[in-house]
Design a protein around this motif. Structure first.
Motif, PDB file in Angstrom:
ATOM      1  N   ALA A 176       0.839  -1.208   0.000  1.00  0.00           N
ATOM      2  CA  ALA A 176       0.000   0.000   0.000  1.00  0.00           C
ATOM      3  C   ALA A 176       0.868   1.251   0.000  1.00  0.00           C
ATOM      4  N   ILE A 177       1.920   1.240   0.805  1.00  0.00           N
ATOM      5  CA  ILE A 177       2.752   2.442   0.958  1.00  0.00           C
ATOM      6  C   ILE A 177       3.565   2.702  -0.307  1.00  0.00           C
ATOM      7  N   VAL A 178       4.144   1.648  -0.886  1.00  0.00           N
ATOM      8  CA  VAL A 178       4.924   1.834  -2.117  1.00  0.00           C
ATOM      9  C   VAL A 178       4.022   2.319  -3.247  1.00  0.00           C
ATOM     10  N   ALA A 179       2.831   1.772  -3.325  1.00  0.00           N
ATOM     11  CA  ALA A 179       1.893   2.218  -4.376  1.00  0.00           C
ATOM     12  C   ALA A 179       1.582   3.698  -4.204  1.00  0.00           C
ATOM     13  N   ALA A 180       1.239   4.089  -2.981  1.00  0.00           N
ATOM     14  CA  ALA A 180       0.869   5.487  -2.718  1.00  0.00           C
ATOM     15  C   ALA A 180       2.036   6.419  -3.011  1.00  0.00           C
ATOM     16  N   LEU A 181       3.231   6.034  -2.596  1.00  0.00           N
ATOM     17  CA  LEU A 181       4.401   6.905  -2.785  1.00  0.00           C
ATOM     18  C   LEU A 181       4.851   6.936  -4.243  1.00  0.00           C
ATOM     19  N   SER A 182       4.635   5.845  -4.970  1.00  0.00           N
ATOM     20  CA  SER A 182       5.037   5.851  -6.393  1.00  0.00           C
ATOM     21  C   SER A 182       4.234   6.901  -7.147  1.00  0.00           C
ATOM     22  N   LEU A 183       2.954   7.058  -6.798  1.00  0.00           N
ATOM     23  CA  LEU A 183       2.127   8.094  -7.435  1.00  0.00           C
ATOM     24  C   LEU A 183       2.548   9.480  -6.951  1.00  0.00           C
ATOM     25  N   ALA A 184       2.935   9.573  -5.694  1.00  0.00           N
ATOM     26  CA  ALA A 184       3.407  10.874  -5.174  1.00  0.00           C
ATOM     27  C   ALA A 184       4.645  11.333  -5.944  1.00  0.00           C
ATOM     28  N   VAL A 185       5.563  10.401  -6.215  1.00  0.00           N
ATOM     29  CA  VAL A 185       6.767  10.750  -6.985  1.00  0.00           C
ATOM     30  C   VAL A 185       6.365  11.216  -8.386  1.00  0.00           C
ATOM     31  N   GLU A 186       5.410  10.513  -8.982  1.00  0.00           N
ATOM     32  CA  GLU A 186       4.979  10.893 -10.341  1.00  0.00           C
ATOM     33  C   GLU A 186       4.345  12.276 -10.342  1.00  0.00           C
ATOM     34  N   LEU A 187       3.525  12.561  -9.312  1.00  0.00           N
ATOM     35  CA  LEU A 187       2.859  13.867  -9.243  1.00  0.00           C
ATOM     36  C   LEU A 187       3.873  14.996  -9.118  1.00  0.00           C
ATOM     37  N   GLN A 188       4.961  14.702  -8.420  1.00  0.00           N
ATOM     38  CA  GLN A 188       5.954  15.777  -8.200  1.00  0.00           C
ATOM     39  C   GLN A 188       6.860  15.978  -9.413  1.00  0.00           C
ATOM     40  N   SER A 189       6.802  15.023 -10.341  1.00  0.00           N
ATOM     41  CA  SER A 189       7.692  15.160 -11.515  1.00  0.00           C
ATOM     42  C   SER A 189       6.894  15.344 -12.794  1.00  0.00           C
ATOM     43  N   THR A 190       5.580  15.610 -12.649  1.00  0.00           N
ATOM     44  CA  THR A 190       4.699  15.767 -13.823  1.00  0.00           C
ATOM     45  C   THR A 190       4.191  17.206 -13.890  1.00  0.00           C
ATOM     46  N   THR A 191       4.047  17.756 -15.083  1.00  0.00           N
ATOM     47  CA  THR A 191       3.421  19.074 -15.229  1.00  0.00           C
ATOM     48  C   THR A 191       1.915  18.868 -15.111  1.00  0.00           C
ATOM     49  N   LEU A 192       1.353  19.344 -14.026  1.00  0.00           N
ATOM     50  CA  LEU A 192      -0.050  19.081 -13.731  1.00  0.00           C
ATOM     51  C   LEU A 192      -0.943  20.213 -14.217  1.00  0.00           C
ATOM     52  N   SER A 193      -2.203  19.888 -14.477  1.00  0.00           N
ATOM     53  CA  SER A 193      -3.202  20.913 -14.804  1.00  0.00           C
ATOM     54  C   SER A 193      -3.387  21.844 -13.595  1.00  0.00           C
ATOM     55  N   ASP A 194      -3.771  23.087 -13.855  1.00  0.00           N
ATOM     56  CA  ASP A 194      -4.108  24.004 -12.755  1.00  0.00           C
ATOM     57  C   ASP A 194      -5.471  23.672 -12.172  1.00  0.00           C
ATOM     58  N   ASN A 195      -6.233  22.865 -12.917  1.00  0.00           N
ATOM     59  CA  ASN A 195      -7.609  22.590 -12.509  1.00  0.00           C
ATOM     60  C   ASN A 195      -7.656  21.469 -11.467  1.00  0.00           C
ATOM     61  N   ALA A 196      -8.265  21.757 -10.339  1.00  0.00           N
ATOM     62  CA  ALA A 196      -8.308  20.796  -9.222  1.00  0.00           C
ATOM     63  C   ALA A 196      -9.002  19.499  -9.627  1.00  0.00           C
ATOM     64  N   GLU A 197     -10.125  19.628 -10.344  1.00  0.00           N
ATOM     65  CA  GLU A 197     -10.889  18.415 -10.698  1.00  0.00           C
ATOM     66  C   GLU A 197     -10.098  17.525 -11.668  1.00  0.00           C
ATOM     67  N   GLU A 198      -9.318  18.169 -12.547  1.00  0.00           N
ATOM     68  CA  GLU A 198      -8.535  17.361 -13.503  1.00  0.00           C
ATOM     69  C   GLU A 198      -7.440  16.577 -12.783  1.00  0.00           C
ATOM     70  N   VAL A 199      -6.804  17.210 -11.813  1.00  0.00           N
ATOM     71  CA  VAL A 199      -5.762  16.498 -11.041  1.00  0.00           C
ATOM     72  C   VAL A 199      -6.400  15.411 -10.194  1.00  0.00           C
TER      73      VAL A 199
END
Ligand SMILES: CSC[C@H]1O[C@H](OP(=O)(O)O)[C@H](O)[C@@H]1O
Length: 366
Positions: free
Chosen positions: A29-52
């Motif tokens: 569970a923890i590795v899965a959650a953190l793997s997405l956290a790493v991706e979020l921090q290295s991805t250019t995200l939309s400014d829109n809250a609902e899209e993220v």
């Protein structure tokens, strides 16, 4: 020389979990959650809250498909989705704030898991020593439920660590845990690392150990982890757990499940509903080839060694289900759940109990 598996995205996390380069219900569970956290921090995200929020939801639903039996990942996904949807609904939120909320919640899982495991260790050690009476006790455990299966300290191995630090442990016995050998490779490593008196046995030796050495070694309990505890207490855990529960009952040895409440699934009413993962036959018929101590070996080049007749069919379920009737107690971070006067577990109280570290509660005792 330490070796690390580098994970930069949810896809990396999915493969690390599926290929068991990381394993153990809480760690998954923890590795899965953190793997997405790493991706979020290295991805250019939309400014829109609902899209993220939608991006996070899609990735969490993908990660949950990596392995089916342990409930912790699905539990974490539900909780993280709830946190993220709450953030997205706030007027002032934007894509960045939603992503930060997610990352903070994922990081908190690490902290919570270690404190839960330390509480499990405390409650489990108290229950075993209260039940066994005066003098040091020995415990048999199965698979790996230590720091290499969690964020740290461990569940069943956390109970062993607590007994040891209290001076109450005579010896820990651990099974090899075929076919993946989490016991001989991981639990034995943790026990030797912590200088805990320990003995490795093959899975097939467990009954003989209880019969021939149970008394002299003062084996008071078999303590195992869990991947999913159903509402009635039926427990899915590493293959081989069920037969340990049968032999424990036959030899009059307590059988305990140690698991944080993130492993308890009240939506699954009983063990028959739990999906049991079957893994590739080659995990049973081959072992990794020779390793050279101290050499940083690229395992993909290591020849695997066949240990079974070529062409034999294989059945390789990764887990089995131990019925609640064979379980004497379920050790959680809020106390040890015992069966009530009706001989059944009621886990709802444990799930609702406040985790405030107060006196351990023995829940539902007859
Ligand atoms: C802390 S409980 C870990 C739990 O997970 C193990 O399975 P696997 O190594 O396949 O992930 C085993 O069932 C342990 O009890």
């Amino acid at each position: 020389m330490e070796q690390y598996d580098e994970v930069y995205s949810a896809e990396d996390g999915w493969h690390a979990i599926r290929e068991m380069r990381t394993r153990g219900a809480p760690a998954i569970a923890i590795v899965a959650a953190l793997s997405l956290a790493v991706e979020l921090q290295s991805t250019t995200l939309s400014d829109n809250a609902e899209e993220v929020q939608a991006f996070i939801l899609e990735k969490l639903q993908y990660l949950v498909t990596s392995r089916p039996t342990a409930v912790n990942l699905a539990d974490a996904s539900r909780k993280l989705q709830k946190v993220v949807s709450g953030a997205a609904e706030r007027d002032e939120s934007d894509g960045k704030s939603v992503a930060k909320t997610y990352c903070d919640a994922a990081a908190q899982m690490l902290v919570d898991d270690v404190s839960d495991n330390q509480a499990i260790g405390k409650h489990g050690a108290a229950w075993i020593t209260k039940t066994a009476g005066e003098g040091q006790v020995s415990v048999l455990t199965h698979c790996n439920t230590g720091s290499l299966a969690t964020a740290g300290y461990g569940t069943a191995l956390g109970v062993i660590r607590s007994l040891h630090s209290n001076g109450q442990l005579k010896r820990a016995f651990c099974t090899e845990t075929r076919p993946y050998n989490q016991g001989s490779r991981l639990t034995a490593f943790e026990l030797v690392h912590d200088k805990i008196p320990a003995t490795l046995i093959t899975d097939s030796m467990a009954s003989a150990l209880l019969k021939l050495k149970g008394h002299e070694e003062r084996i008071a309990a078999i303590v195992v982890g869990a991947d999913r505890v159903a509402a009635n207490g039926d427990t899915a855990n590493k293959i081989g757990t069920y037969q340990l529960a049968v032999t424990a009952r036959f030899h009059g040895v307590k059988f305990l499940v140690a698991a944080p409440r993130t492993t308890i699934d009240l939506q699954t009413l009983s063990g028959v509903e739990i999906e049991i993962e079957e893994r590739a036959g080659k995990e049973m018929t081959f072992i990794k080839g020779p390793r050279f101590d101290g050499v940083d070996l690229d395992v993909s080049h290591v020849e695997t060694v066949s240990i079974a007749a070529t062409g034999i069919d294989v059945w390789n379920p990764a887990f089995d289900v131990t019925p609640a009737e064979l379980i004497d107690g379920i050790i959680t971070e809020v106390g040890v759940v015992e069966k009530g006067p009706d001989g059944k577990f009621d886990l709802t109280f444990a799930m609702e109990a406040r985790n405030d570290g107060l006196k351990p509660v023995t829940i539902g005792a007859a």
